[in-house]
Design a protein around this motif. Structure first.
Motif, PDB file in Angstrom:
ATOM      1  N   HIS A 125       0.786  -1.179   0.160  1.00  0.00           N
ATOM      2  CA  HIS A 125       0.081   0.053   0.001  1.00  0.00           C
ATOM      3  C   HIS A 125       0.954   1.223  -0.107  1.00  0.00           C
ATOM      4  O   HIS A 125       0.558   2.282  -0.695  1.00  0.00           O
ATOM      5  N   VAL A 126       2.084   1.226   0.711  1.00  0.00           N
ATOM      6  CA  VAL A 126       2.682   2.401   0.667  1.00  0.00           C
ATOM      7  C   VAL A 126       3.735   2.436  -0.624  1.00  0.00           C
ATOM      8  O   VAL A 126       3.601   3.694  -1.227  1.00  0.00           O
ATOM      9  N   SER A 127       4.149   1.440  -1.017  1.00  0.00           N
ATOM     10  CA  SER A 127       4.825   1.623  -2.399  1.00  0.00           C
ATOM     11  C   SER A 127       3.822   1.942  -3.520  1.00  0.00           C
ATOM     12  O   SER A 127       4.145   2.722  -4.364  1.00  0.00           O
ATOM     13  N   GLY A 128       2.511   1.699  -3.447  1.00  0.00           N
ATOM     14  CA  GLY A 128       1.579   1.917  -4.358  1.00  0.00           C
ATOM     15  C   GLY A 128       1.263   3.506  -4.144  1.00  0.00           C
ATOM     16  O   GLY A 128       0.998   4.340  -5.189  1.00  0.00           O
ATOM     17  N   PHE A 129       1.198   4.083  -2.907  1.00  0.00           N
ATOM     18  CA  PHE A 129       0.879   5.377  -3.071  1.00  0.00           C
ATOM     19  C   PHE A 129       2.032   6.316  -3.322  1.00  0.00           C
ATOM     20  O   PHE A 129       1.820   7.183  -4.054  1.00  0.00           O
ATOM     21  N   GLU A 130       3.414   5.787  -3.318  1.00  0.00           N
ATOM     22  CA  GLU A 130       4.581   6.439  -3.602  1.00  0.00           C
ATOM     23  C   GLU A 130       4.409   6.487  -5.171  1.00  0.00           C
ATOM     24  O   GLU A 130       4.942   7.445  -5.980  1.00  0.00           O
ATOM     25  N   ARG A 131       4.289   5.401  -5.782  1.00  0.00           N
ATOM     26  CA  ARG A 131       4.222   5.468  -7.105  1.00  0.00           C
ATOM     27  C   ARG A 131       3.190   6.119  -7.881  1.00  0.00           C
ATOM     28  O   ARG A 131       3.430   7.162  -8.731  1.00  0.00           O
ATOM     29  N   GLY A 132       1.953   6.171  -7.232  1.00  0.00           N
ATOM     30  CA  GLY A 132       0.957   7.240  -7.694  1.00  0.00           C
ATOM     31  C   GLY A 132       1.067   8.689  -7.338  1.00  0.00           C
ATOM     32  O   GLY A 132       0.832   9.370  -8.173  1.00  0.00           O
ATOM     33  N   LEU A 133       1.845   8.876  -6.389  1.00  0.00           N
ATOM     34  CA  LEU A 133       2.129  10.354  -5.856  1.00  0.00           C
ATOM     35  C   LEU A 133       3.276  10.907  -7.005  1.00  0.00           C
ATOM     36  O   LEU A 133       2.816  11.988  -7.578  1.00  0.00           O
ATOM     37  N   LEU A 134       4.341   9.857  -7.495  1.00  0.00           N
ATOM     38  CA  LEU A 134       5.289  10.508  -8.321  1.00  0.00           C
ATOM     39  C   LEU A 134       4.645  10.742  -9.896  1.00  0.00           C
ATOM     40  O   LEU A 134       4.754  11.768 -10.487  1.00  0.00           O
ATOM     41  N   LYS A 135       3.711   9.852 -10.198  1.00  0.00           N
ATOM     42  CA  LYS A 135       2.828   9.761 -11.354  1.00  0.00           C
ATOM     43  C   LYS A 135       2.238  11.066 -11.541  1.00  0.00           C
ATOM     44  O   LYS A 135       1.945  11.751 -12.569  1.00  0.00           O
ATOM     45  N   ALA A 136       1.365  11.463 -10.481  1.00  0.00           N
ATOM     46  CA  ALA A 136       0.474  12.387 -10.367  1.00  0.00           C
ATOM     47  C   ALA A 136       1.131  13.823 -10.635  1.00  0.00           C
ATOM     48  O   ALA A 136       0.746  14.472 -11.647  1.00  0.00           O
ATOM     49  N   PHE A 137       2.332  13.878  -9.976  1.00  0.00           N
ATOM     50  CA  PHE A 137       3.158  15.176 -10.256  1.00  0.00           C
ATOM     51  C   PHE A 137       3.843  15.279 -11.340  1.00  0.00           C
ATOM     52  O   PHE A 137       3.819  16.299 -11.954  1.00  0.00           O
ATOM     53  N   THR A 138       4.292  14.108 -11.760  1.00  0.00           N
ATOM     54  CA  THR A 138       4.946  14.115 -13.161  1.00  0.00           C
ATOM     55  C   THR A 138       4.053  14.662 -14.403  1.00  0.00           C
ATOM     56  O   THR A 138       4.325  15.548 -15.003  1.00  0.00           O
ATOM     57  N   LYS A 139       2.825  13.858 -14.235  1.00  0.00           N
ATOM     58  CA  LYS A 139       1.981  14.277 -15.419  1.00  0.00           C
ATOM     59  C   LYS A 139       1.227  15.900 -15.248  1.00  0.00           C
ATOM     60  O   LYS A 139       1.098  16.323 -16.202  1.00  0.00           O
TER      61      LYS A 139
END
Length: 693
Positions: A326-340
């Protein structure tokens, strides 16, 4: 060494009568640390959590709004809730009441399926029974079905006490006692117990501060639940009450160490996933069964003006301090949201700017909660969530919800979102500047203190995170690779043939070996215990050898060197193996949209590609089979093996260090017998046409 016949025997008796069979709760009393971790203060607190969590699980399912915990002057602990109450009817298989089953049978409870609870903190059904086994006295009262039902236990044995306290006269006796009537709609459970001084250490004491912290945390995680903690152990008698209707929004505000840059945002979503689990079928056999699970994601995020990150994660009500999917998924989604969002926003990103996960986490306070039935944890301590689909689903929720907020056109949100994105980009610039300065100093010191090998073709970039070191097999491939590489960030170090097998050699022999010494010197981070990952001069190390048996042997020897003497580099996921192609198809008059040259990386892929082209009526020349890297020209090598946009790399990972150590010892160590057995065993599964002769 003494031979077996000369070893003295103290007792030759070993018959069935010598075997000890522990029944029921005897095993808990014999080995309490297996169930509660220890018999000191931590063990005492674990017992208390087990009883409290039963009531919290009820509240989590929507039953009961108040839990009251009282530490008594007589050493007792009382936990009272207003939930459904433990079942008092007969359990069909044992013929015992539900109360007696819960408090006397290990692995018994309502949390093993989806019938009574959907998301709980208790999973193994041992909590209440373990506390009972380790208590000199435990009394339980249940309000249910218009009556109050009671039962008492002494060290796990049901019976009746004639008086108060654990020292009162005790008569063993099974069964529930009906104590009186209550209003028909009134339900709840009251548990009072005294921990057994025969089990716990004399200096073990319940920690009021830990209890208050846990009660506060739980009240945040279960919005609206009121938890009252009474400490009656001293004449002062204190009482504290916790209730937070705002849930994890208030929790994030409570945890935040700095002034706010944004308000607390809630990222919420629900989804389903299918999980394959072993289940008993009608015949009593374990069968892999697909089960559909519901996942609820609720995350509170809030950015502040400082640089520290505060992250708390929970599965149901279980704290997972070491993270998980759940934490690794959060970090992945966080980076994708900011990048896009940054790519779609003008005026923030400049040439050369790039962000990573740590930039997004800077100044963040977040509480991550997920709820699902029967979560998989790694290990007994439930500190790491291991359910794989959770990562993908959490990343999806975070990317969509946070991305929508960052790109919102609302007047109240847009300037705050832009300020946050500017903070993240500024963090990235600061990080890159600091790293560049550090790398420049490191390279300067390295060049001043020692001469790097003349055969090293270094790169121009001082960015250790971006740079790559290719360890190339043989001088023949070096010339082509030197033309194919991007000299801005790709360095080359050739090695001659097969390096020393360091699994068999001593440290001294390894350091005397020219090839091993060159690799360690070029990386600049030392070796063995003195290896410092932060001093590594390159962000990636890539083995590039021929796609034949000799190349595989060289990759194995290199992997052995890195695992044995530079293991942190492998554990950090920074060691890779290049995957060069085996075949090249040259198409004759390719159709529109088709490349003139196609590459395949295995014989099976070659067969599929040849059949596919023939079926489509595409003509091609006799495919070329590469016997080594030297057969490719620079353009082909760059396109297939070195260009980050097109290449394929295999990352070397260490999931289980002990198992990896054993495999390296078997394959590369001095003991021949296990290796021979492994080869002979594998020979029967090897297809003869795969042998390269």
């Amino acid at each position: 060494m003494q031979s077996p016949k000369n070893v003295p025997h103290t007792n030759r008796d070993y018959e069935a009568k010598n075997l000890l069979v522990l029944e029921g709760l005897e095993a808990v009393r014999k080995r309490p640390a297996m169930y509660i971790g220890s018999t000191d203060t931590r063990g005492l607190m674990h017992c208390l959590w087990e009883i409290i969590d039963n009531s919290v699980d009820e509240a989590l399912s929507g039953f009961g709004e108040t839990i009251e915990i009282t530490l008594g002057q007589d050493g007792s602990v009382t936990v009272v809730d207003e939930a459904r109450g433990i079942p008092v009817d007969k359990e069909p298989r044992t013929g015992l009441s539900g109360v007696e089953v819960v408090y006397t049978k290990l692995h018994a409870g309502g949390k093993f399926g989806n019938s009574s609870y959907n998301a709980t903190g208790g999973l193994h059904g041992v909590g209440a029974s373990v506390v009972n086994a380790l208590s000199s006295r435990l009394d339980v009262e249940v309000d249910r079905n218009g009556a109050t039902w009671a039962m008492s236990f002494r060290r796990g044995v049901p019976g009746v006490f004639d008086g108060d306290g654990p020292e009162a006269p005790f008569t063993p006796q099974g069964g529930l006692r009906k104590m009186g009537k209550v209003a028909k709609g009134k339900t709840g459970t009251r548990v009072r117990y005294w921990t057994d001084q025969q089990i716990f250490l004399k200096d073990a004491q319940l920690s009021l501060q830990h209890l208050l912290d846990r009660a506060r945390q739980t009240s945040f995680l279960v919005p609206g639940l009121k938890i009252v903690v009474n400490d009656n152990r001293t004449a002062e008698r204190t009482s504290e009450e916790f209730q937070h209707v705002g849930g994890i929004t208030e929790f994030a505000d409570y945890l935040a160490p700095d002034a706010p840059l944004t308000e607390v945002l809630r990222l919420q979503g629900r989804d389903k996933f299918t999980e394959t689990v072993p289940m008993l079928d009608a015949s009593g056999s374990m069968t892999a069964t697909d089960v559909e699970r519901d996942l609820e994601v609720d995350i509170a995020v809030r950015w502040g003006t400082s640089y520290d990150t505060v992250l708390k994660s929970f599965v149901n009500i279980i704290s997972t301090p070491k993270g998980g999917t759940h934490v690794s998924g959060f970090e992945r989604g966080l980076l994708k949201a900011f990048t896009k969002s940054l790519e779609g926003t003008r005026g923030i990103l400049k040439n050369g700017d790039e962000i990573i996960r740590d930039d997004c986490l800077e100044g963040l306070t977040t509480v991550i909660t997920v709820r699902l039935a029967e979560p998989q944890f790694e290990g007994q301590t439930k500190e790491v969530l291991g359910t794989p689909p959770v990562q993908r689903l959490v990343a999806k929720v975070v990317e969509e919800e946070l991305g929508a907020w960052l790109t919102s056109s609302k007047a109240a949100v847009k300037p705050i979102a832009r300020t946050l994105m500017e903070k993240v980009v500024a963090a990235g610039r600061t990080r890159m500047q600091a790293r560049a300065h550090k790398e420049n100093q490191r390279r300067k010191n390295a060049l001043e203190s020692s001469t790097l090998p003349a055969k090293l073709k270094d790169c121009r970039s001082a960015d250790g995170e971006r740079s790559e070191l290719f360890i190339v097999e043989g001088d023949s491939a070096l010339g082509t690779a030197n033309v194919a590489r991007n000299s801005e960030f790709q360095a080359l170090l050739p090695i001659r043939g097969k390096i020393l097998n360091v699994q068999r050699a001593s440290v001294g022999d390894m350091l005397k070996n020219a090839e091993c010494a060159s690799i360690i010197q070029v990386l600049g981070a030392g070796s063995g215990r003195s290896f410092d990952l932060d001093n590594a001069r390159y962000g990636k190390v890539i083995f590039m050898a021929d796609a034949d048996s000799d190349g595989a042997h060289i990759r194995c020897l290199l992997a052995t060197l890195f695992f044995r003497y530079m293991r942190p580099l492998v554990e950090a996921g920074r060691v890779f193996s290049a995957v060069p192609p085996l075949h090249r198809f040259e198409l004759i008059n390719p159709k529109r949209g088709m490349e003139k040259y196609l590459y395949t990386y295995s014989d099976a892929e070659y067969q599929r590609k040849a059949a596919e082209l023939t079926k489509k009526g595409v003509n091609f020349k006799e495919p070329q089979r590469y016997k080594g890297l030297g057969e490719m020209d620079a353009h082909q090598l760059a396109e297939t093996t070195m260009d980050p946009r097109h290449r394929m790399l295999r990352r070397l990972t260490v999931d289980d260090a002990a198992e990896a150590e054993a495999v390296f010892e078997m394959l590369m160590g001095n003991d021949v017998a296990p290796r021979k057995e492994f080869i002979v065993r594998g020979a029967y599964t090897l297809e003869s046409d795969r042998i390269d002769v």
